[in-house]
Enzyme design. Structure first.
Site, PDB file in Angstrom:
ATOM      1  N   ARG A   1      -3.652 -10.303   4.465  1.00 37.83           N
ATOM      2  CA  ARG A   1      -4.039 -10.315   3.049  1.00 37.83           C
ATOM      3  C   ARG A   1      -2.888  -9.734   2.239  1.00 37.83           C
ATOM      4  NH1 ARG A   1      -6.550  -6.735  -0.550  1.00 37.83           N
ATOM      5  NH2 ARG A   1      -8.046  -7.703  -2.007  1.00 37.83           N
TER       6      ARG A   1
ATOM      7  N   LYS B   1       0.823  -1.204   0.000  1.00 32.66           N
ATOM      8  CA  LYS B   1       0.000   0.000   0.000  1.00 32.66           C
ATOM      9  C   LYS B   1       0.856   1.252   0.000  1.00 32.66           C
ATOM     10  CE  LYS B   1      -4.351  -1.974   1.362  1.00 32.66           C
ATOM     11  NZ  LYS B   1      -5.448  -2.056   2.329  1.00 32.66           N
TER      12      LYS B   1
END
Length: 286
Positions: free
Chosen positions: A265, A226
């Protein structure tokens, strides 16, 4: 971490005994990390099988990008991207298939095709029929915190108490799910790293992740590749290569496990399997 066992149909997740790995499979042309790489159905199926071999406990399929400023995908197009992959994949893997969607019809058709988990970034608020679909199929659901929508979430997000506000939001989301007929033992929460948070907010939530134990449900963490990792590594004008961003991801995975995350995840399952093996030994050491 607090143990939770989720059993349904022919699946079982023993969460808390070891960290479970959810492998990301984006069947989209525009996701922020791997957009277009697995857009072809056969490539997606091959990649999913590879992730299972590398140690994935769950495969999470997404047909609509949730990156900042992403455009919405029409229902027909999302169904075209996701459902055929689910139908074929259930023939080849025996781990649960999760579908990352905010549309009840995509959830319904995916579950009919063999999917086993719904991952809803709107925590059942994006489509009024979603909660009913999840309740009818009696499958686990991931409820995520997001401030705003993918198109607006990074427009100056502000909090007085990031951890407290995220926890309160998820507490209400759990109550909403239970009121719709979803059993509490099928609910998983995700604090939504990168969804309506600044770089600082993300690190604060990771640092204080144990606060979510008060919700008494399993916690999923999605930090993989991210932008807060990239921005941290690119301070001073340097460009961070993907290898560095992946190393940063593994650092956040380690911190998440020490904070009590039950599921991580990720894009790189192979690297994460190594991280999880070592961190689980540390976390469970006497």
């Amino acid at each position: 971490m607090i143990p939770y066992d989720i059993a349904w149909k022919n699946h079982r997740l023993n969460l808390g005994h070891r960290t479970c790995i959810m492998g990301i499979l984006n069947v989209t042309p525009d996701s922020f990390s791997d957009g277009g790489q697995f857009f072809n159905a056969q490539h997606a199926i091959n990649r999913a099988r590879q992730m299972v071999e590398e140690g994935a406990d769950i495969i999470d399929i997404g047909g609509e990008s949730s990156r900042p400023n992403a455009d919405a995908v029409a229902l027909k197009e999302e169904l075209r991207r996701v459902v055929p992959v689910v139908k074929e994949l259930v023939k080849h893997i025996n781990v649960p298939i999760s579908v990352d969607t905010v549309k009840a019809e995509v959830a319904r058709q995916s579950l009919e095709a063999g999917a086993a988990i719904i991952n809803d970034i709107t925590a059942l608020t994006g489509d009024p029929e979603m909660a009913g679909v999840v309740a009818d199929f009696e499958v686990p659901v991931v409820l995520m915190h997001m401030k705003g929508s993918p198109r607006t979430m990074q427009n100056n997000p502000a909090y007085e108490d990031p951890v407290g506000e995220v926890t309160a939001y998820l507490e209400k989301a759990i109550a909403r799910a239970e009121a719709a007929g979803i059993a509490r033992d099928k609910i998983i929460v995700d604090p939504g790293i990168g969804f309506g948070k600044t770089v600082g907010h993300n690190y604060t939530i990771i640092k204080h992740l144990k606060n979510l134990e008060a919700l008494n449900v399993p916690v999923l963490m999605g930090t993989s590749r991210k932008s807060f990792i990239r921005k941290t590594l690119e301070e001073g004008g340097r460009i961070a290569p993907m290898t560095d961003i992946e190393l940063g991801t593994q650092a956040t995975v380690s911190a998440s496990i020490m904070g009590g995350a039950h599921i991580v995840r990720v894009h790189d399952v192979k690297s994460t399997a190594t991280t999880v093996r070592i961190m689980d030994m540390i976390a469970t050491a006497r």
